[in-house]
Design a protein around this motif. Structure first.
Motif, short mmCIF file in Angstrom:
data_model
loop_
_atom_site.label_atom_id
_atom_site.label_comp_id
_atom_site.label_asym_id
_atom_site.label_seq_id
_atom_site.Cartn_x
_atom_site.Cartn_y
_atom_site.Cartn_z
N LEU A 32 0.83 -1.20 0.00
CA LEU A 32 0.00 0.00 0.00
C LEU A 32 0.87 1.26 0.00
O LEU A 32 0.57 2.22 -0.71
N VAL A 33 1.92 1.26 0.79
CA VAL A 33 2.82 2.42 0.85
C VAL A 33 3.40 2.69 -0.53
O VAL A 33 3.43 3.84 -1.00
N ALA A 34 3.88 1.64 -1.20
CA ALA A 34 4.49 1.82 -2.51
C ALA A 34 3.48 2.32 -3.54
O ALA A 34 3.76 3.23 -4.32
N GLU A 35 2.28 1.72 -3.55
CA GLU A 35 1.27 2.12 -4.52
C GLU A 35 0.75 3.52 -4.24
O GLU A 35 0.52 4.31 -5.16
N GLU A 79 1.45 6.35 7.54
CA GLU A 79 0.42 6.39 8.57
C GLU A 79 -0.93 5.97 7.99
O GLU A 79 -1.69 5.22 8.61
N LEU A 80 -1.24 6.45 6.79
CA LEU A 80 -2.49 6.10 6.14
C LEU A 80 -2.57 4.61 5.85
O LEU A 80 -3.58 3.96 6.12
N ALA A 81 -1.48 4.03 5.32
CA ALA A 81 -1.46 2.61 5.00
C ALA A 81 -1.56 1.75 6.25
O ALA A 81 -2.22 0.70 6.25
N ALA A 82 -0.91 2.17 7.32
CA ALA A 82 -0.87 1.35 8.54
C ALA A 82 -2.17 1.44 9.33
O ALA A 82 -2.67 0.42 9.82
N GLN A 83 -2.73 2.64 9.43
CA GLN A 83 -3.87 2.84 10.32
C GLN A 83 -5.23 2.80 9.62
O GLN A 83 -6.23 2.50 10.25
N MET A 84 -5.25 3.13 8.35
CA MET A 84 -6.52 3.13 7.62
C MET A 84 -6.37 2.45 6.26
O MET A 84 -6.49 3.08 5.21
N ALA A 120 -8.22 0.38 4.64
CA ALA A 120 -9.42 0.39 3.80
C ALA A 120 -9.54 1.72 3.06
O ALA A 120 -9.90 1.77 1.88
N VAL A 121 -9.25 2.81 3.76
CA VAL A 121 -9.28 4.13 3.12
C VAL A 121 -8.20 4.21 2.04
O VAL A 121 -8.42 4.75 0.95
N ALA A 122 -7.02 3.66 2.35
CA ALA A 122 -5.93 3.66 1.37
C ALA A 122 -6.33 2.90 0.11
O ALA A 122 -6.11 3.37 -1.02
N ARG A 123 -6.94 1.73 0.29
CA ARG A 123 -7.37 0.96 -0.88
C ARG A 123 -8.47 1.68 -1.64
O ARG A 123 -8.55 1.60 -2.87
N ALA A 124 -9.35 2.38 -0.90
CA ALA A 124 -10.40 3.15 -1.58
C ALA A 124 -9.79 4.25 -2.43
O ALA A 124 -10.25 4.51 -3.56
N LEU A 125 -8.73 4.92 -1.92
CA LEU A 125 -8.05 5.95 -2.72
C LEU A 125 -7.43 5.36 -3.98
O LEU A 125 -7.49 5.96 -5.06
N LEU A 126 -6.83 4.17 -3.84
CA LEU A 126 -6.24 3.52 -5.01
C LEU A 126 -7.33 3.16 -6.03
O LEU A 126 -7.12 3.28 -7.23
N THR A 127 -8.48 2.70 -5.53
CA THR A 127 -9.59 2.39 -6.42
C THR A 127 -10.09 3.63 -7.13
O THR A 127 -10.37 3.61 -8.34
N LEU A 128 -10.21 4.74 -6.40
CA LEU A 128 -10.64 6.00 -7.01
C LEU A 128 -9.64 6.46 -8.07
O LEU A 128 -10.04 6.95 -9.13
N ASP A 129 -8.35 6.28 -7.78
CA ASP A 129 -7.35 6.66 -8.77
C ASP A 129 -7.44 5.79 -10.01
O ASP A 129 -7.31 6.29 -11.14
#
Length: 481
Positions: free
Chosen positions: A72-75, A99-104, A106-115
């Motif tokens: 997640l951090v790399a992507e 911090e985003l990848a570690a703590q949230m 699901a939000v991180a994956r949602a951002l990747l999906t939106l991108d």
């Protein structure tokens, strides 16, 4: 030992199970206040508590692994690096991304999906623009079919559980034995499907253009006479995959969301090849042998009668829950730096911006043909890897005919390196011997790399007519002018 703070993941898991803090605390045999501190990231998640969560709730401990976090951090670095500059005018700090990848997550994956959806929308606009005569549409933004297929396997950590399980059952039922797979698979093809395997004489090989050619109407599978026994077994196994595992392969292709038939066809081939590797190198037997031999690729190749590349590719797929091998990264590159195969069972991320690092050992292997080259490498984020690489060459004809030469690379996170025979005598705990590499120059922020080909995205090139630096494109913090 690294402390693991996964409070958001624990809280989300608890909510998924419909449990209160007090109820989960009772199940884990800890106090509610201790659980509350874990969920608030005031206390780390300890190994005993993690194992208790796995036992009581039936959750794979891999869910709390930092491998997915590293991905997640790399992507996110790829996405938010460009997006942050475009939207806010400043680069998103790596600490915020971690911090985003570690703590949230699901939000991180949602951002990747939106991108991803944003890119797809831009691709559709490009197509519409071209259709209506607007040449400004960027057709290059549309992902190529083979890139779609790479992402398909990458998203699954290069482990296709449906095919792996099916192939292992069939290997046992058909009597497939290490180093003797060709005979059992040839018999299965003839007995179950009435298909005969034929090869022309070696003297006639110049007129045979294919490694494998199937004529369903005649019930004949033609194989090149230039293939050795292991290669013939692989080709027969691939044909059996298309006959015996067709419905499973089609179902998997249906989950890929591919844009066109070309990507679907490439996915079918990739899945059939995956099944073939799993059939001639059955999961349980191959993993046991790999652990017994400390992942010695040459010894594994001799035991199972297959080549260096086949062993490396299979090693990168051993991620069955409850029976995982070393999580490897597998790559195949040519002399020009083109990566024709790349899969990762770990957190290693291949950049989408293209290119790779010239300091990577996979390129050094071309200078030492047929010899295994080892490298301790560190990435800009501090993660370290043990890499091994060796060249392989395939020829079709005689003198003067073109040959295919690739460098095969296999890497693993340093924490797994001691399990490999290639780590013997290597100072794994000595940072000074690690070669600093990156994913690609445009996304690598090392300021002092002598092999840099491009300035990093978001950095300011330190251009001074009165000074000449050893490192090309020396950069300084800040935005590009």
């Amino acid at each position: 030992m690294k402390k693991v703070f996964t409070g958001v993941r624990v809280r989300r898991l608890r909510e998924e199970k419909g449990l209160t803090q007090a109820a989960l605390a009772r199940l884990l045999e800890i106090s509610p206040s201790y659980l509350n501190q874990i969920e608030q990231n005031q206390r780390p998640l300890t190994v005993p508590v993690l194992l208790r969560i796995s036992s009581v709730l039936g959750v794979d401990v891999q869910r709390f692994s930092d491998d997915d976090e590293g991905r997640l951090v790399a992507e996110l670095s790829d996405v938010l690096g460009d997006a942050g500059l475009a939207v806010t005018g400043e680069k998103v700090a790596m600490s915020e991304i971690r911090e985003l990848a570690a703590q949230m997550p699901a939000v991180a994956r949602a951002l990747l999906t939106l991108d991803r959806r944003r890119r797809e929308a831009e691709e559709r606009l490009s197509v519409y623009a071209a259709r209506f005569g607007d040449s400004s549409g960027d057709a290059l933004a549309v992902p190529l079919p083979h890139e779609e297929v790479r992402d398909f396997f990458y998203a699954r950590h290069n482990h296709i559980v449906e095919l792996d399980d099916m192939a292992e059952r069939m290997a046992e039922a058909w009597g497939v034995r290490p180093g003797e797979a060709e005979y059992a698979l040839t018999a299965r093809l003839l007995d179950a499907h009435g298909v005969q395997v034929l090869s022309p004489a070696v003297a006639d090989s110049d007129g045979f253009a294919f490694l494998r050619e199937f004529e369903p109407a005649r019930g004949v599978l033609h194989l090149s006479p230039l293939l050795d026994s292991g290669q013939r077994a692989f080709q027969i196994a691939t044909q059996l995959a298309l006959l015996e595992a067709y419905e499973t392969i089609e179902a998997l292709v249906g989950t890929g969301g591919f844009r066109g038939e070309e990507a679907c066809a490439l996915a079918r081939i990739g899945l059939a090849n995956y099944f073939a590797g799993a059939l001639i190198l059955p999961y349980g037997r191959f993993l046991a042998a790999a652990e017994e031999m400390a992942y010695d690729i040459d010894r594994l190749g001799r035991r199972f009668g297959v080549g260096f590349e086949t062993v490396c590719h299979r090693l990168s797929t051993l991620q069955r829950p409850g029976a995982r091998g070393v999580p490897f990264i597998f790559v195949r590159v040519d002399r020009a730096g083109n990566i024709s195969k790349r899969q990762s069972a770990t957190d290693f991320h291949f950049s989408r911006v293209g290119g790779s690092c010239p300091l990577w050992s996979v390129y050094e292997a071309f200078a030492q043909p047929e010899r295994i080259v080892t490298q301790l490498a560190s990435m800009p984020d501090g993660r370290a890897y043990l890499w091994i690489a060796r060249t392989v060459t395939h020829r079709q004809g005689g003198w003067g005919s073109p040959a295919k030469t690739f460098s095969i690379g296999l890497g693993c996170d340093l924490r797994h390196a001691a399990r490999l025979v290639y780590a013997r005598g290597v100072p794994l705990d000595e940072p000074a011997v690690r070669t600093p590499i990156g994913m690609a120059c445009k996304v690598c922020d090392r300021p002092d790399c002598p092999q840099r080909a491009f300035p990093p995205v978001g950095g300011r090139a330190a251009a001074d007519p009165n000074r000449c630096r050893f490192e090309p494109y020396g950069s300084s913090p800040g935005l590009s002018p």
